[in-house]
Design a protein around this motif. Structure first.
Motif, PDB file in Angstrom:
ATOM      1  N   ALA A   1       0.999  -1.103  -0.119  1.00  0.00           N
ATOM      2  CA  ALA A   1       0.031   0.084  -0.051  1.00  0.00           C
ATOM      3  C   ALA A   1       0.965   1.308   0.064  1.00  0.00           C
ATOM      4  CB  ALA A   1      -0.865   0.008   1.049  1.00  0.00           C
ATOM      5  N   GLY A   2       0.511   2.257  -0.614  1.00  0.00           N
ATOM      6  CA  GLY A   2       1.102   3.489  -0.723  1.00  0.00           C
ATOM      7  C   GLY A   2       0.473   4.673  -0.943  1.00  0.00           C
ATOM      8  N   ASN A   3       0.794   5.911  -0.896  1.00  0.00           N
ATOM      9  CA  ASN A   3       0.215   7.100  -1.153  1.00  0.00           C
ATOM     10  C   ASN A   3       0.695   7.658  -2.408  1.00  0.00           C
ATOM     11  OD1 ASN A   3      -0.730   7.306   1.766  1.00  0.00           O
ATOM     12  ND2 ASN A   3       1.170   7.536   2.321  1.00  0.00           N
ATOM     13  N   THR A   4       1.687   7.295  -3.197  1.00  0.00           N
ATOM     14  CA  THR A   4       1.883   8.044  -4.357  1.00  0.00           C
ATOM     15  C   THR A   4       2.243   6.544  -5.140  1.00  0.00           C
ATOM     16  OG1 THR A   4       4.143   8.242  -3.973  1.00  0.00           O
ATOM     17  CG2 THR A   4       2.700   9.968  -3.543  1.00  0.00           C
ATOM     18  N   VAL A   5       2.268   6.962  -6.597  1.00  0.00           N
ATOM     19  CA  VAL A   5       2.812   6.020  -7.481  1.00  0.00           C
ATOM     20  C   VAL A   5       4.182   5.775  -7.197  1.00  0.00           C
ATOM     21  CG1 VAL A   5       3.218   5.423 -10.028  1.00  0.00           C
ATOM     22  CG2 VAL A   5       1.060   6.620  -9.292  1.00  0.00           C
ATOM     23  N   GLU A   6       5.004   6.530  -7.107  1.00  0.00           N
ATOM     24  CA  GLU A   6       6.346   6.338  -6.764  1.00  0.00           C
ATOM     25  C   GLU A   6       6.850   5.603  -5.667  1.00  0.00           C
ATOM     26  OE1 GLU A   6       4.974   9.246  -7.409  1.00  0.00           O
ATOM     27  OE2 GLU A   6       5.760   9.527  -9.525  1.00  0.00           O
ATOM     28  N   GLU A   7       6.009   5.665  -4.444  1.00  0.00           N
ATOM     29  CA  GLU A   7       6.019   4.881  -3.404  1.00  0.00           C
ATOM     30  C   GLU A   7       5.742   3.413  -3.832  1.00  0.00           C
ATOM     31  OE1 GLU A   7       4.056   4.902   1.003  1.00  0.00           O
ATOM     32  OE2 GLU A   7       4.291   7.008   0.236  1.00  0.00           O
ATOM     33  N   PHE A   8       4.575   3.160  -4.265  1.00  0.00           N
ATOM     34  CA  PHE A   8       4.668   1.810  -4.738  1.00  0.00           C
ATOM     35  C   PHE A   8       5.721   1.341  -5.521  1.00  0.00           C
ATOM     36  CE2 PHE A   8      -0.090   2.509  -4.006  1.00  0.00           C
ATOM     37  CZ  PHE A   8      -0.437   1.371  -3.473  1.00  0.00           C
ATOM     38  N   GLY A   9       6.130   2.135  -6.441  1.00  0.00           N
ATOM     39  CA  GLY A   9       7.376   1.354  -7.145  1.00  0.00           C
ATOM     40  C   GLY A   9       8.455   1.100  -6.312  1.00  0.00           C
ATOM     41  N   GLU A  10       8.858   2.069  -5.254  1.00  0.00           N
ATOM     42  CA  GLU A  10       9.826   1.808  -4.498  1.00  0.00           C
ATOM     43  C   GLU A  10       9.637   0.720  -3.476  1.00  0.00           C
ATOM     44  OE1 GLU A  10      13.490   2.284  -2.424  1.00  0.00           O
ATOM     45  OE2 GLU A  10      12.874   2.919  -4.166  1.00  0.00           O
ATOM     46  N   LEU A  11       8.402   0.408  -3.012  1.00  0.00           N
ATOM     47  CA  LEU A  11       8.083  -0.598  -2.148  1.00  0.00           C
ATOM     48  C   LEU A  11       8.210  -2.124  -2.975  1.00  0.00           C
ATOM     49  CD1 LEU A  11       4.803   0.322  -0.439  1.00  0.00           C
ATOM     50  CD2 LEU A  11       7.136   0.032   0.656  1.00  0.00           C
ATOM     51  N   ALA A  12       8.013  -2.023  -4.228  1.00  0.00           N
ATOM     52  CA  ALA A  12       8.148  -3.195  -5.079  1.00  0.00           C
ATOM     53  C   ALA A  12       9.723  -3.432  -5.113  1.00  0.00           C
ATOM     54  CB  ALA A  12       7.755  -2.943  -6.382  1.00  0.00           C
ATOM     55  N   ARG A  13      10.419  -2.261  -5.550  1.00  0.00           N
ATOM     56  CA  ARG A  13      11.827  -2.547  -5.710  1.00  0.00           C
ATOM     57  C   ARG A  13      12.542  -2.938  -4.578  1.00  0.00           C
ATOM     58  NH1 ARG A  13      16.585  -0.491  -4.319  1.00  0.00           N
ATOM     59  NH2 ARG A  13      15.644   1.005  -2.905  1.00  0.00           N
ATOM     60  N   ARG A  14      12.118  -2.748  -3.203  1.00  0.00           N
ATOM     61  CA  ARG A  14      12.766  -3.100  -2.062  1.00  0.00           C
ATOM     62  C   ARG A  14      12.517  -4.756  -1.806  1.00  0.00           C
ATOM     63  NH1 ARG A  14      13.224   0.079   2.438  1.00  0.00           N
ATOM     64  NH2 ARG A  14      14.126  -1.977   3.342  1.00  0.00           N
ATOM     65  N   LEU A  15      11.678  -5.184  -2.649  1.00  0.00           N
ATOM     66  CA  LEU A  15      11.199  -6.680  -2.479  1.00  0.00           C
ATOM     67  C   LEU A  15      11.783  -7.516  -3.416  1.00  0.00           C
ATOM     68  CD1 LEU A  15       7.254  -6.501  -1.562  1.00  0.00           C
ATOM     69  CD2 LEU A  15       9.137  -7.076  -0.069  1.00  0.00           C
ATOM     70  N   ARG A  16      12.240  -6.932  -4.646  1.00  0.00           N
ATOM     71  CA  ARG A  16      12.781  -7.583  -5.710  1.00  0.00           C
ATOM     72  C   ARG A  16      14.098  -8.408  -5.283  1.00  0.00           C
ATOM     73  NH1 ARG A  16      14.272  -3.601 -10.558  1.00  0.00           N
ATOM     74  NH2 ARG A  16      15.936  -2.973  -8.999  1.00  0.00           N
ATOM     75  N   GLY A  17      13.906  -9.553  -5.698  1.00  0.00           N
ATOM     76  CA  GLY A  17      15.004 -10.675  -5.327  1.00  0.00           C
ATOM     77  C   GLY A  17      15.054 -11.176  -4.011  1.00  0.00           C
ATOM     78  N   VAL A  18      14.143 -10.677  -3.095  1.00  0.00           N
ATOM     79  CA  VAL A  18      14.204 -11.068  -1.787  1.00  0.00           C
ATOM     80  C   VAL A  18      13.718 -12.478  -1.700  1.00  0.00           C
ATOM     81  CG1 VAL A  18      13.066 -10.572   0.578  1.00  0.00           C
ATOM     82  CG2 VAL A  18      13.872  -8.832  -0.751  1.00  0.00           C
ATOM     83  N   PRO A  19      14.301 -13.436  -1.168  1.00  0.00           N
ATOM     84  CA  PRO A  19      13.686 -14.824  -0.910  1.00  0.00           C
ATOM     85  C   PRO A  19      12.327 -14.727  -0.180  1.00  0.00           C
ATOM     86  CG  PRO A  19      15.970 -14.606  -0.221  1.00  0.00           C
ATOM     87  CD  PRO A  19      15.536 -13.383  -0.384  1.00  0.00           C
ATOM     88  N   GLY A  20      11.354 -15.803  -0.578  1.00  0.00           N
ATOM     89  CA  GLY A  20      10.034 -15.676   0.366  1.00  0.00           C
ATOM     90  C   GLY A  20       8.910 -14.976  -0.411  1.00  0.00           C
ATOM     91  N   VAL A  21       9.360 -14.114  -1.269  1.00  0.00           N
ATOM     92  CA  VAL A  21       8.262 -13.307  -2.100  1.00  0.00           C
ATOM     93  C   VAL A  21       7.768 -14.099  -3.102  1.00  0.00           C
ATOM     94  CG1 VAL A  21       7.526 -11.071  -3.037  1.00  0.00           C
ATOM     95  CG2 VAL A  21       9.273 -11.302  -1.164  1.00  0.00           C
TER      96      VAL A  21
END
Length: 324
Positions: A98-118
């Protein structure tokens, strides 16, 4: 009972609904989360949030009104504490963002990229867009698509868009999300409602309005799944809204859902997920159907017989030779 959400294959179609299983630890006291198709997390945001003031939950006839305000510890704590625990338990984890802006959603997805278990990302577009006077992304096709596109650009796992029913045409929004890169859709999020306390003569929720869930919304959710499946028959759908029994789950499957999420029921029956899975399997067997046969079957003309209909169980002692 196996099913797919884009490239994600699940052993069965029963999931938890976002926000109804806590961090997973709470629910794990009552049921084996690894037996579910997947666990969907509470929506994760960039920063810690305390949520809205209390009271923020109130029961209604056949439903529950909540105005939680997406409380949570934020992405850092989720990655350090909650996701590793779920991975250790062998849980297939779909992370709600969940996010407040489009950019925030994109940044959250980037933080999850390549993380085991997702295993996948569910995009909660029923969030206020601070750049559009606080109106929900989910109310507009272009706003919803922009969020999905930002997450898709920063993710290597399937992206699932969770849509709100309080719109004029949910099919148009679903089409926009799929065109933007959504691999699957979750239908539906809660409906906006309110209750007034007749003793205090004031709104029952501190935030005045909240999201209605539970059996009261199931007919609306089934209608949304049916309409979207008719328009997008190859797009996997997670049906959610008032599922309390295996027959409720079957209703969503017949409408076009490839998977079904259990939410409000977990608050009074925390082991409901595995029970509903058994009930759904029994319901399909009683109708001589596989899960794949049943998905969208309500759209077929009367008298249609699925090509893979299960054969009747032979009577003990019978063989092909002595059958008439």
């Amino acid at each position: 009972m196996r099913t797919r959400l884009g490239d994600l294959e699940l052993p069965n179609p029963i999931l938890t609904a976002s926000g109804c299983g806590g961090t997973g630890r709470e629910l794990a006291q009552f049921t084996d989360l690894s037996r579910l198709g997947a666990f969907v997390t509470t929506s994760v945001m960039a920063q810690p949030r305390a949520g809205r003031p209390t009271p923020r939950m109130v029961e209604t006839p056949a439903g529950l009104l909540t105005a939680m305000g997406l409380p949570g510890p934020g992405i850092d704590t989720f990655l350090e504490r909650d996701l590793p625990w779920l991975t250790e338990q062998g849980v297939r984890t779909i992370v709600s963002l969940a996010g407040n802006t489009v950019e925030e959603f994109g940044e959250l997805a980037r933080r999850l990229r390549g993380v085991p278990g997702v295993a996948a990302i569910e995009v909660n577009v029923a969030c206020p867009n601070v750049e559009d006077r606080g109106r929900m992304f989910a109310w507009h096709p272009r706003a919803s698509a922009a969020v999905v596109r930002a997450v898709r650009a920063n993710s290597r796992v399937p992206v699932i868009a969770k849509l709100a029913p309080d719109v004029t045409d949910i099919v148009t929004i679903a089409l926009a999300c799929v065109d933007a890169g959504a691999d699957a859709l979750t239908l539906i999020n809660t409906m906006v409602g309110m209750a007034i306390d007749t003793d205090t003569l004031r709104p029952a929720l501190a935030g005045v309005s909240g999201g209605l869930s539970g059996p009261a919304v199931r007919p609306v959710a089934v209608r949304c799944v049916y309409q979207v499946h008719a328009a997008l028959p190859t797009t996997p759908i997670i049906g959610v809204g008032g599922v309390a029994t295996g027959l409720d789950a079957l209703e969503f499957v017949l409408a076009g859902a490839s998977a079904v999420a259990v939410g409000t029921t977990l608050f009074h029956d925390p082991s409901a997920g595995t029970r509903i899975l058994r009930e759904l399997e029994d319901a399909l067997a009683a109708r001589r159907l596989t899960l794949a046969d049943a998905v969208g079957l309500a759209h077929k003309p009367a008298g249609y017989v699925p090509p893979q209909v299960r054969p009747e169980e032979p009577v003990p002692g019978e063989t092909k030779e002595n059958l008439p």
